[in-house]
Structure formats: structure tokens, C-alpha cells
Design a protein around this motif. Structure first.
Motif, PDB file in Angstrom:
ATOM      1  N   GLY A 265       0.753  -1.247   0.000  1.00 29.64           N
ATOM      2  CA  GLY A 265       0.000   0.000   0.000  1.00 29.64           C
ATOM      3  C   GLY A 265       0.779   1.292   0.000  1.00 29.64           C
ATOM      4  O   GLY A 265       0.186   2.372  -0.059  1.00 29.64           O
ATOM      5  N   VAL A 266       2.123   1.233   0.080  1.00 31.97           N
ATOM      6  CA  VAL A 266       2.918   2.459  -0.011  1.00 31.97           C
ATOM      7  C   VAL A 266       2.838   2.976  -1.446  1.00 31.97           C
ATOM      8  O   VAL A 266       2.916   2.193  -2.399  1.00 31.97           O
ATOM      9  CB  VAL A 266       4.381   2.197   0.408  1.00 31.97           C
ATOM     10  CG1 VAL A 266       5.236   3.446   0.236  1.00 31.97           C
ATOM     11  CG2 VAL A 266       4.430   1.721   1.858  1.00 31.97           C
ATOM     12  N   LYS A 267       2.703   4.293  -1.612  1.00 31.93           N
ATOM     13  CA  LYS A 267       2.462   4.856  -2.946  1.00 31.93           C
ATOM     14  C   LYS A 267       3.717   4.813  -3.816  1.00 31.93           C
ATOM     15  O   LYS A 267       3.657   4.394  -4.972  1.00 31.93           O
ATOM     16  CB  LYS A 267       1.966   6.301  -2.832  1.00 31.93           C
ATOM     17  CG  LYS A 267       0.762   6.500  -1.925  1.00 31.93           C
ATOM     18  CD  LYS A 267      -0.453   5.703  -2.358  1.00 31.93           C
ATOM     19  CE  LYS A 267      -1.662   6.024  -1.490  1.00 31.93           C
ATOM     20  NZ  LYS A 267      -1.495   5.692  -0.056  1.00 31.93           N
ATOM     21  N   LYS A 268       4.852   5.291  -3.300  1.00 32.56           N
ATOM     22  CA  LYS A 268       6.097   5.300  -4.063  1.00 32.56           C
ATOM     23  C   LYS A 268       7.258   5.001  -3.130  1.00 32.56           C
ATOM     24  O   LYS A 268       7.215   5.325  -1.946  1.00 32.56           O
ATOM     25  CB  LYS A 268       6.330   6.652  -4.748  1.00 32.56           C
ATOM     26  CG  LYS A 268       5.370   6.954  -5.886  1.00 32.56           C
ATOM     27  CD  LYS A 268       5.748   8.260  -6.573  1.00 32.56           C
ATOM     28  CE  LYS A 268       4.813   8.539  -7.749  1.00 32.56           C
ATOM     29  NZ  LYS A 268       5.178   9.788  -8.458  1.00 32.56           N
ATOM     30  N   THR A 269       8.307   4.399  -3.691  1.00 34.04           N
ATOM     31  CA  THR A 269       9.510   4.115  -2.912  1.00 34.04           C
ATOM     32  C   THR A 269      10.715   4.695  -3.645  1.00 34.04           C
ATOM     33  O   THR A 269      10.711   4.826  -4.872  1.00 34.04           O
ATOM     34  CB  THR A 269       9.698   2.604  -2.695  1.00 34.04           C
ATOM     35  OG1 THR A 269       9.891   1.967  -3.973  1.00 34.04           O
ATOM     36  CG2 THR A 269       8.484   1.993  -2.007  1.00 34.04           C
ATOM     37  N   HIS A 270      11.750   5.031  -2.883  1.00 37.95           N
ATOM     38  CA  HIS A 270      12.927   5.684  -3.452  1.00 37.95           C
ATOM     39  C   HIS A 270      14.185   5.124  -2.811  1.00 37.95           C
ATOM     40  O   HIS A 270      14.229   4.913  -1.594  1.00 37.95           O
ATOM     41  CB  HIS A 270      12.890   7.196  -3.195  1.00 37.95           C
ATOM     42  CG  HIS A 270      11.635   7.860  -3.657  1.00 37.95           C
ATOM     43  ND1 HIS A 270      11.573   8.629  -4.806  1.00 37.95           N
ATOM     44  CD2 HIS A 270      10.381   7.884  -3.130  1.00 37.95           C
ATOM     45  CE1 HIS A 270      10.335   9.091  -4.958  1.00 37.95           C
ATOM     46  NE2 HIS A 270       9.610   8.650  -3.953  1.00 37.95           N
ATOM     47  N   ILE A 271      15.217   4.909  -3.616  1.00 34.68           N
ATOM     48  CA  ILE A 271      16.541   4.540  -3.132  1.00 34.68           C
ATOM     49  C   ILE A 271      17.479   5.643  -3.598  1.00 34.68           C
ATOM     50  O   ILE A 271      17.663   5.842  -4.805  1.00 34.68           O
ATOM     51  CB  ILE A 271      16.985   3.173  -3.674  1.00 34.68           C
ATOM     52  CG1 ILE A 271      16.013   2.078  -3.205  1.00 34.68           C
ATOM     53  CG2 ILE A 271      18.398   2.845  -3.228  1.00 34.68           C
ATOM     54  CD1 ILE A 271      16.272   0.715  -3.818  1.00 34.68           C
ATOM     55  N   ILE A 272      18.058   6.384  -2.649  1.00 34.14           N
ATOM     56  CA  ILE A 272      18.827   7.571  -3.016  1.00 34.14           C
ATOM     57  C   ILE A 272      20.179   7.594  -2.309  1.00 34.14           C
ATOM     58  O   ILE A 272      20.403   6.866  -1.335  1.00 34.14           O
ATOM     59  CB  ILE A 272      18.049   8.869  -2.707  1.00 34.14           C
ATOM     60  CG1 ILE A 272      17.897   9.080  -1.196  1.00 34.14           C
ATOM     61  CG2 ILE A 272      16.688   8.850  -3.378  1.00 34.14           C
ATOM     62  CD1 ILE A 272      17.289  10.423  -0.830  1.00 34.14           C
ATOM     63  N   ASP A 273      21.052   8.450  -2.805  1.00 37.06           N
ATOM     64  CA  ASP A 273      22.414   8.563  -2.292  1.00 37.06           C
ATOM     65  C   ASP A 273      22.444   9.561  -1.134  1.00 37.06           C
ATOM     66  O   ASP A 273      22.369  10.781  -1.344  1.00 37.06           O
ATOM     67  CB  ASP A 273      23.340   9.026  -3.419  1.00 37.06           C
ATOM     68  CG  ASP A 273      24.809   8.934  -3.055  1.00 37.06           C
ATOM     69  OD1 ASP A 273      25.111   8.758  -1.858  1.00 37.06           O
ATOM     70  OD2 ASP A 273      25.651   9.031  -3.969  1.00 37.06           O
TER      71      ASP A 273
END
Length: 296
Positions: A265-273
Motif C-alpha cells: 500500500g505504499v504509494k512510491k519508494t525511493h533509493i537515493i544517495d
């Protein structure tokens, strides 16, 4: 560039951010804080200020932090050797006492203090506080000979999330506080478990149906077959890269964590520096972002 031009440039930056501020206003953003961003003094201070800014403009950041290097340093100072199996720290009772002391008593309170220093209202929590994170024992599986069942490996007091008390986090968020959560949980006999911070962040994001789950790492994001940064991909594309072995090593569990959060149910996910200055703000409030966005 004269002073007026600099002011105009700053105004343009704010104008670009406006649609994102409007879109994410009153939304929960769960951030897993780890890697170099937790060690470099300048980045630590910037992270705290960025979190406070998010709260002041109407977003609801929830921070889940790691602390592996800090734990390792304390174990070394106490003459306790660290052992890892498949990248997981073997955690006996003596080690767990130090893990809990470092994560809950030192790292957590340092982050809380920095956020409060910059005008936020941060509250530090462990998994035991208010029954926040109910956990169960986690076992590793190791494949042996072909056509034989995998070996089950006991790595001690390492756990996985069984249940999140989202009501507690929600009440803090709506009360104007910024929850800062150490990745420990409690078992059925009140024993303490050490849990991977990415997994805790994903479970909390799912329990709150968060707008975003952001994982800070020490790499630019997910790379494609040509080793170029992928700005956006969907779940199907991510799974294809996993199946082909393009996503592997330390990135594999992070992407799997994102995919599980999206399914729940999470809308968007991000993997960032997290080594980039103001990494979270650049990812959330600019058109292109700086890392990899994974959507359903």
C-alpha cells in the motif's frame, strides 16, 4: 551573478518545489536514515535541518535509523568480535545488550537532539516503547546439495517484524512530533530483537499507508545493465532486473524491501544517495530527483 540574480534563482527553486509541496502536504514520508549520512558531521546536520523543514511545510516525516558501524565500533572497544553470516550480524545476548545500548541509548538520542536543535519536535522510540514493533525470530536459510532441503541457521537475537503499532506513530505525527525509531523489537517473552532497519522502515511505511518510503544508501541508486542510474522503474521492471542478476548484492534486499512496501500500500519508494547534500529534499521536491524511484 549579483545579489538580485541570486535571489531570483532562489525564488525559481521555491516555485519548482510548490507543486510537490502541495501534492505531499499532510502526507506521511518514511525515511530510512543510514550509511555515510549518519557519520559525516555536515551531512548529519543537513539531514536534521531537512527533516525539520519538511515538517514545517506540512509533510509528516518518520525517521527509522540504522547504526551498524557505530555498533561495530563499540563491540571492538569492548573486545567483542563481530561475526556475520550472509551479511547479518550474529547476535547473542551480550551483543544484543550492546546493540540496544548503542541504537536506543546513543544513536537515537543523537538524532533526536539534532532535530530538536534545529527547531523540530522529535521523539525517540525503540520497538518496545508503546508496543511499537512486535517481532519474531529470524532464521537464515543456506542451500546445500541439490535436491536437499536448505540448512536453517540460527543467528541469535535477530528478528523480523511481526506487527507495527501504527496508532502510536499516527498519534505522534498528528500531535506535531517527528518520530525517530530505532530498529529493535520485542518478542513474546519480552526479549529484544535486532531488526534490519530497511525492513522496519518498510513495515512502518506499509502500516501507515505512507505516501513515500525513502531509503538512504551510499550509492547513487539502482543501476541498469550499462551501469547507468535508473531514475524511475515499476515493480515489473525491477523484478526483471532481479531475475537477470542485474540487481544483486547489497541492492537486492533494498529493492525487495521497496517491492514489498508497494504491494502493501505504499504509494512510491525511493533509493537515493545519502552522501549528496540535501538528498531528501532534492528527491522529493524537484522534477527529476537524484536517485531511483520505484512505483507499483
Amino acid at each position: 551573478m549579483d545579489q538580485i540574480e541570486k535571489s531570483v534563482e532562489r525564488a525559481q527553486i521555491l516555485i519548482e518545489a510548490l507543486p510537490y509541496i502541495r501534492r505531499f502536504y499532510d502526507k506521511v514520508i518514511v525515511i530510512k536514515y543510514g550509511g555515510h549520512a549518519m557519520i559525516d558531521e555536515e551531512l548529519k546536520d543537513m539531514f536534521a535541518r531537512d527533516i525539520v523543514m519538511m515538517k514545517y511545510i506540512g509533510l509528516h516525516p518518520v525517521v527509522v535509523h540504522g547504526g551498524g558501524p557505530q555498533i561495530g565500533n563499540y563491540l571492538n572497544r569492548m573486545g567483542i568480535e563481530s561475526h556475520f553470516i550472509q551479511g547479518m550480524r550474529v547476535t547473542d545476548r551480550e551483543t544484543m545488550d550492546i546493540v540496544e545500548m548503542v541504537l536506543v541509548g546513543k544513536v537515537n538520542k543523537e538524532i533526536v537532539g539534532l532535530i530538536n536543535k534545529h527547531g523540530g519536535k522529535a521523539v525517540g522510540l525503540s520497538g518496545k516503547d508503546g508496543g511499537l514493533i512486535r517481532a519474531e525470530k529470524y532464521y537464515l536459510n543456506e542451500d546445500k546439495a541439490k535436491d536437499t532441503p536448505p540448512e536453517i541457521i540460527d543467528i541469535g537475537l535477530v528478528g523480523k517484524v511481526k506487527e507495527i503499532n501504527g496508532v502510536l506513530i499516527e498519534s505522534l505525527v498528528r500531535g506535531g512530533f517527528i518520530p525517530v525509531i530505532a530498529p529493535t523489537g520485542y518478542g513474546e517473552n519480552n526479549e529484544t530483537y535486532n531488526i534490519n532497519a530497511d525492513l522496519v522502515a518498510g513495515a512502518i511505511a506499509a502500516s501507515m499507508q505512507a505516501e513515500k518510503l525513502i531509503l538512504l544508501t551510499d550509492v547513487p541508486g539502482v543501476l541498469d545493465r550499462e551501469k547507468s542510474l535508473i531514475n524511475t522503474m515499476n515493480s515489473r521492471e525491477a523484478q526483471e532486473l532481479i531475475d537477470e542478476g542485474i540487481i544483486h548484492g547489497g541492492m537486492f534486499p533494498k529493492v525487495k524491501c521497496c517491492l514489498k512496501a508497494l504491494r502493501e500500500g505504499v504509494k512510491k519508494t525511493h533509493i537515493i544517495d545519502g552522501r549528496r547534500k540535501h538528498a531528501i529534499l532534492l528527491e522529493v521536491f524537484t522534477d527529476r530527483g537524484i536517485g531511483t524511484e520505484i512505483v507499483i
